[in-house]
Design a protein around this motif. Sequence first.
Motif, short mmCIF file in Angstrom:
data_model
loop_
_atom_site.label_atom_id
_atom_site.label_comp_id
_atom_site.label_asym_id
_atom_site.label_seq_id
_atom_site.Cartn_x
_atom_site.Cartn_y
_atom_site.Cartn_z
N GLN A 173 -40.78 51.61 11.93
CA GLN A 173 -39.78 51.16 12.89
C GLN A 173 -40.29 50.03 13.78
OE1 GLN A 173 -39.08 54.07 16.24
NE2 GLN A 173 -40.26 55.42 14.93
N ASP A 174 -41.57 50.06 14.15
CA ASP A 174 -42.09 49.00 15.03
C ASP A 174 -42.09 47.65 14.33
OD1 ASP A 174 -42.46 50.85 17.04
OD2 ASP A 174 -44.60 51.17 16.60
N ALA B 170 -36.30 60.02 15.21
CA ALA B 170 -37.16 59.03 15.84
C ALA B 170 -36.47 58.38 17.03
CB ALA B 170 -37.57 57.97 14.82
N ALA B 171 -35.18 58.10 16.89
CA ALA B 171 -34.43 57.49 17.99
C ALA B 171 -34.37 58.42 19.19
CB ALA B 171 -33.01 57.15 17.51
N ALA C 241 -38.81 59.62 25.46
CA ALA C 241 -40.02 59.01 26.02
C ALA C 241 -39.69 57.99 27.09
CB ALA C 241 -40.83 58.36 24.90
N ARG C 242 -38.56 57.34 26.96
CA ARG C 242 -38.16 56.30 27.92
C ARG C 242 -37.24 56.84 29.01
NH1 ARG C 242 -37.03 50.94 24.16
NH2 ARG C 242 -38.86 51.18 22.80
N ARG D 232 -37.72 58.46 20.96
CA ARG D 232 -37.92 57.25 21.75
C ARG D 232 -37.09 57.30 23.04
NH1 ARG D 232 -36.96 52.05 18.29
NH2 ARG D 232 -38.08 51.08 20.02
N THR E 46 -33.49 53.67 14.03
CA THR E 46 -34.36 54.38 14.98
C THR E 46 -34.02 54.05 16.43
OG1 THR E 46 -36.03 52.64 14.78
CG2 THR E 46 -36.24 54.54 13.31
N ALA F 208 -33.44 51.13 18.32
CA ALA F 208 -33.93 50.03 19.16
C ALA F 208 -32.79 49.32 19.89
CB ALA F 208 -34.72 49.03 18.32
N ASN G 164 -38.37 46.52 14.01
CA ASN G 164 -37.80 46.14 15.30
C ASN G 164 -38.38 44.85 15.84
OD1 ASN G 164 -36.13 48.40 15.29
ND2 ASN G 164 -37.63 49.67 16.35
#
Length: 300
Positions: free
Chosen positions: A42-43, A104-105, A111-112, A108, A75, A77, A46
């Motif tokens: 994903q990184d 995964a989304a 986490a944010r 994330r 994911t 972004a 993105n």
Amino acid sequence: MLPPMPFGGKRERIGMTQLKAKYDEQSAVWNGVAGHAWAQEQDLINEAFKPMEDRLVEELWTVGAAKVLDVGCGTGATTLALSKMGHGAVECVGIDISQEMIAAARARAAARQSTAQFVCADAQAHAFAATFDMIVSRFGVMFFDEPGSAFLNLRRACRDAAQMRLLVFRTASENPFMTTAERAAAPLFPAVPVRVDGPGQFAFADTARVRAILEAGGWTGVEFQPIDFECSFPSGKLQTFFTRLGPLGRILHEADADTRTRIVTSVRAAFEPYVDGDRVRFEAACWMVSARAGIQSGML
């Protein structure tokens, strides 16, 4: 007003058995090798597609929507970027068929501490409430098996006059970077899939076809803006890019070790024109498709 009988005679209806078969087919793709690779990388994805994410954030700023649906969110972004731009005032929902990418989304988002929400479902058939005033997608709508039904359903998800902004690829000939791996690998590995008409990366390149699909689905004011995005990612990730993603990435594991080595060498050489020091640079030829939801004249 919405056309009373889309697709030239009667509303497109898909039986539950057929719809489930279509769902199962796409679910197998995006919950298999392809979805696993996209979630793990994903990184890389993105970073390469960050210019498209930024453009969709700009579109949200211009439209001023309060509730946004990100179709084929992967994911997450773009969904997360839209939510961040809205500073909590914009409700953002991402939908994707891949369980691993949605997981995964959600991770994330947690986490944010984002308020963005994610739904694992098929956007072609999911029962949305008609509450969205904007739909966006970064390369998430080209894989619909039944695009006519999909955009009818997305119209049902929206308020009247809701805005839609879709980023899709133009033709394969305008995007040579995207087909470099399969073209270089094909002489060594005939199993590399041949791109055909139907769901896929370039399925929305034909503007006349896309216009017909959207207008039949109740979308008006359809416009196409060509945009050439300058994209890049670290050159150290190039081999990961072509061995894990795209048509070659999905089947490379089927080749024997010697063939894989020869394929990697050949494909890496084919990408050399795109390598600029520590970056891989390429141009992505896209359409920005804009439309608005027509006024409902009855049940869709």
